[in-house]
Design a protein around this motif. Structure first.
Motif, PDB file in Angstrom:
ATOM      1  N   GLU A   1     -10.067   0.519  -0.468  1.00 42.06           N
ATOM      2  CA  GLU A   1      -9.687   0.657  -1.878  1.00 42.06           C
ATOM      3  C   GLU A   1      -9.822  -0.677  -2.608  1.00 42.06           C
ATOM      4  O   GLU A   1     -10.296  -0.743  -3.743  1.00 42.06           O
ATOM      5  N   LYS A   2      -9.421  -1.767  -1.948  1.00 45.63           N
ATOM      6  CA  LYS A   2      -9.475  -3.095  -2.575  1.00 45.63           C
ATOM      7  C   LYS A   2     -10.916  -3.553  -2.782  1.00 45.63           C
ATOM      8  O   LYS A   2     -11.242  -4.189  -3.781  1.00 45.63           O
ATOM      9  N   VAL A   3     -11.770  -3.203  -1.833  1.00 45.48           N
ATOM     10  CA  VAL A   3     -13.193  -3.539  -1.973  1.00 45.48           C
ATOM     11  C   VAL A   3     -13.780  -2.701  -3.118  1.00 45.48           C
ATOM     12  O   VAL A   3     -14.546  -3.196  -3.956  1.00 45.48           O
ATOM     13  N   ALA A   4     -13.350  -1.441  -3.175  1.00 44.86           N
ATOM     14  CA  ALA A   4     -13.842  -0.555  -4.243  1.00 44.86           C
ATOM     15  C   ALA A   4     -13.401  -1.062  -5.623  1.00 44.86           C
ATOM     16  O   ALA A   4     -14.125  -0.904  -6.611  1.00 44.86           O
ATOM     17  N   ASP A   5     -12.216  -1.698  -5.693  1.00 46.07           N
ATOM     18  CA  ASP A   5     -11.758  -2.272  -6.972  1.00 46.07           C
ATOM     19  C   ASP A   5     -12.777  -3.276  -7.503  1.00 46.07           C
ATOM     20  O   ASP A   5     -13.050  -3.332  -8.702  1.00 46.07           O
ATOM     21  N   LEU A   6     -13.322  -4.079  -6.597  1.00 44.60           N
ATOM     22  CA  LEU A   6     -14.310  -5.082  -7.019  1.00 44.60           C
ATOM     23  C   LEU A   6     -15.594  -4.391  -7.472  1.00 44.60           C
ATOM     24  O   LEU A   6     -16.156  -4.710  -8.520  1.00 44.60           O
ATOM     25  N   GLU A   7     -16.019  -3.399  -6.669  1.00 47.04           N
ATOM     26  CA  GLU A   7     -17.257  -2.689  -7.040  1.00 47.04           C
ATOM     27  C   GLU A   7     -17.110  -2.017  -8.407  1.00 47.04           C
ATOM     28  O   GLU A   7     -18.021  -2.023  -9.231  1.00 47.04           O
TER      29      GLU A   7
ATOM     30  N   ARG B   1       0.849  -1.199   0.000  1.00 46.36           N
ATOM     31  CA  ARG B   1       0.000   0.000   0.000  1.00 46.36           C
ATOM     32  C   ARG B   1       0.885   1.250   0.000  1.00 46.36           C
ATOM     33  O   ARG B   1       2.034   1.193   0.472  1.00 46.36           O
ATOM     34  N   PRO B   2       0.365   2.334  -0.526  1.00 49.13           N
ATOM     35  CA  PRO B   2       1.173   3.563  -0.568  1.00 49.13           C
ATOM     36  C   PRO B   2       1.568   3.998   0.839  1.00 49.13           C
ATOM     37  O   PRO B   2       0.822   3.765   1.798  1.00 49.13           O
ATOM     38  N   GLU B   3       2.731   4.612   0.922  1.00 46.16           N
ATOM     39  CA  GLU B   3       3.215   5.062   2.227  1.00 46.16           C
ATOM     40  C   GLU B   3       2.204   6.022   2.856  1.00 46.16           C
ATOM     41  O   GLU B   3       1.634   6.868   2.156  1.00 46.16           O
ATOM     42  N   GLY B   4       1.961   5.840   4.137  1.00 47.17           N
ATOM     43  CA  GLY B   4       1.038   6.740   4.830  1.00 47.17           C
ATOM     44  C   GLY B   4      -0.404   6.276   4.796  1.00 47.17           C
ATOM     45  O   GLY B   4      -1.241   6.793   5.537  1.00 47.17           O
ATOM     46  N   MET B   5      -0.717   5.314   3.947  1.00 50.62           N
ATOM     47  CA  MET B   5      -2.117   4.846   3.892  1.00 50.62           C
ATOM     48  C   MET B   5      -2.345   3.785   4.976  1.00 50.62           C
ATOM     49  O   MET B   5      -1.514   2.891   5.166  1.00 50.62           O
ATOM     50  N   SER B   6      -3.479   3.888   5.682  1.00 49.56           N
ATOM     51  CA  SER B   6      -3.761   2.887   6.720  1.00 49.56           C
ATOM     52  C   SER B   6      -4.223   1.587   6.058  1.00 49.56           C
ATOM     53  O   SER B   6      -4.688   1.591   4.904  1.00 49.56           O
TER      54      SER B   6
END
Ligand code: PLP
Length: 460
Positions: free
Chosen positions: A206-212, A194-199
């Motif tokens: 974001e990964k769930v949104a990829d599926l949606e 994951r990008p630096e600083g992202m929880s």
């Protein structure tokens, strides 16, 4: 006993015959006759011995499969007895005691209404069967367009045409054809990337949104199934962020997309449960695929376990159709006996409980590697599955770090599985806490050696 091969060939002769005549899985095609594979002679418990009599701890547990360990006389006896009694009968017309008992047993172990077992020859054919079942169901329901499979980058689902087509791992480098029309891939789910600083929570969103997003783009009416390993094992033991499986499962349900949980690695105790889908991740898939640990690797067998509600939708009383899928060796009685004996051993020795007990030792030693070695970018895993993911961007041979670690471990009597800059391990589940310590002691000394090598070349 008559010798099977003339004049007891020497190890060198065996290696030569192997080099010249045996094309192995994943051979490097530019040089496939130019290198030796390790000659394994015999094995016992968590150990195996090479042709020169050197002993190794089997870190990869065969290939994520030898759950009960090697050399079990009880397995040999049960297999031999079944060969004498009935070595084979056609699953197309007949059934046997071992396959009927095993089918019932698997139906009991699997969650929810996953009550129907289709036996296959291994994991790839189990995945093939799951995908073909989805095709069958949607053709039967009069929606032939609803066939696209959503899979994920770094997923591994097998080596048949269809299973390879839904495999995300290194597909861009493959010279084999894949069925591109039938599949879409979601981006990498590994929280480590994951990008630096992202929880991790935001990464999960974001990964769930990829599926949606992909469902919105392609249209749910064209998507037949989502296939997911609970942990992407061959992709580098990638554990998706907490909550990911449940959320993606709920989305699939909302869109009438079949959820296929590929438990070829995570099933049969690897995470301390028969299956991880429900017990670890809280989902009841529409189909579960299993193989490997089902027989602890003693004989080939796989299964696709299918929910009642899927098969109900496959039925068409007014237009009876055959389920024309199956193999000569589906439900092989000897393999089924191996699976039943394997399960008996699991139950008698409390192996699931044992895995839960030693997991903290295994995962504790694993995670400590990250704090101790700057070379280790991530040390991740779950249950008795682990991966050391190394990083040395200034080191020219970064992609060989896994192999370097494996070589250094081998010198000290441990095998690990190298994947590029990663080393992966999934030892037999009977491994004791003391043996786990021995395994990690060797791994640490290997990491010391490789770290020094990398540092000496200015890579750290
Ligand atoms: N699915 C997963 C998750 C796997 O890891 C594998 C093999 O490693 C397969 C399917 C394919 O199984 P097999 O090699 O038995 O065909």
């Amino acid at each position: 006993t008559p010798a099977i091969l003339p004049n007891e060939p020497s190890n060198e002769t065996l290696q030569e015959w192997d080099r010249v005549h045996q094309l192995h899985p994943w051979a490097s095609m530019d040089d496939w006759q130019g290198y030796d594979n390790m000659l394994v002679d015999c094995a016992e418990g968590i150990y195996l011995w090479d042709g020169d009599g050197k002993r190794f701890i089997d870190g990869p547990g065969g290939m994520w499969c030898v759950q009960i360990g090697y050399g079990r006389g009880e397995m040999a006896d049960a297999i031999a007895a079944q060969v004498r009694k009935l070595a084979y009968t056609s699953p197309f017309t007949n059934t046997t005691q071992p396959s009927a008992v095993l089918a019932r047993k698997l139906a009991e172990m699997a969650p929810g209404d996953l009550n129907n077992v289709f036996f296959t020859t291994g994991g790839s054919t189990a995945v093939d069967t799951a995908l073909r079942t989805m095709h069958f169901m949607n053709n039967r329901l009069g929606r032939p367009e609803k066939k696209i499979v959503i899979s994920r980058e770094k997923a591994y689902h097998g080596s048949t045409y269809l299973a390879h087509s839904v495999t995300g791992k290194e597909r861009e480098k493959s010279r084999f054809d894949i069925e591109k029309r039938l599949v879409r891939f979601l981006p990498d789910v590994n929280p480590y990337n994951r990008p630096e600083g992202m929880s991790v929570e935001a990464w999960c969103d974001e990964k769930v949104a990829d599926l949606e997003k992909i469902i919105a783009e392609v249209g749910a009416d064209r998507i037949g199934a989502f296939i997911a390993e609970p942990i992407l094992s061959s992709g580098g033991v990638i554990v998706p962020p907490p909550g990911y499986h449940k959320r993606t499962f709920d989305i699939c349900k909302a869109h009438d997309i079949l959820y296929i949980s590929d438990e070829v690695v995570t099933g049969f105790g690897r995470l301390g449960h028969w299956f991880a889908s429900e017990d670890v991740f809280g989902i009841q898939p529409d189909m579960i695929t299993t193989a490997k640990g089902l027989t602890s690797g003693y004989l080939p067998l796989g299964a696709c376990i299918i929910a009642d509600h899927v098969l109900e939708r496959c039925a068409s009383p007014d237009d009876p159709t055959l389920f024309s899928n199956g193999y000569t060796y589906s439900a092989h009685p000897v393999s089924c006996v191996a699976a039943l004996t394997n399960i008996e051993i699991f139950e008698r020795e409390g192996i699931l409980q044992h895995v839960r007990e030693v997991t903290p030792v295994f995962q504790g030693r694993l995670r400590a590697l990250k704090d101790r070695f700057p070379l280790v970018g991530d040390a991740r895993g779950m249950g008795l599955l682990g991966c050391v993911d190394c990083k040395a961007p200034n080191f020219a041979a970064e992609k060989r770090l896994g192999q370097m670690i494996d070589d250094a471990c081998e010198e000290k009597g441990l095998l690990v599985r190298p994947f590029a800059n990663m080393a992966v391990f999934s030892p037999p589940l009977i491994i004791t806490a003391k043996q786990i310590d021995q395994m990690f002691d060797i791994l640490e000394s290997a990491l010391e050696k490789v770290s020094a090598q990398v540092a000496s070349e200015g890579g750290l």
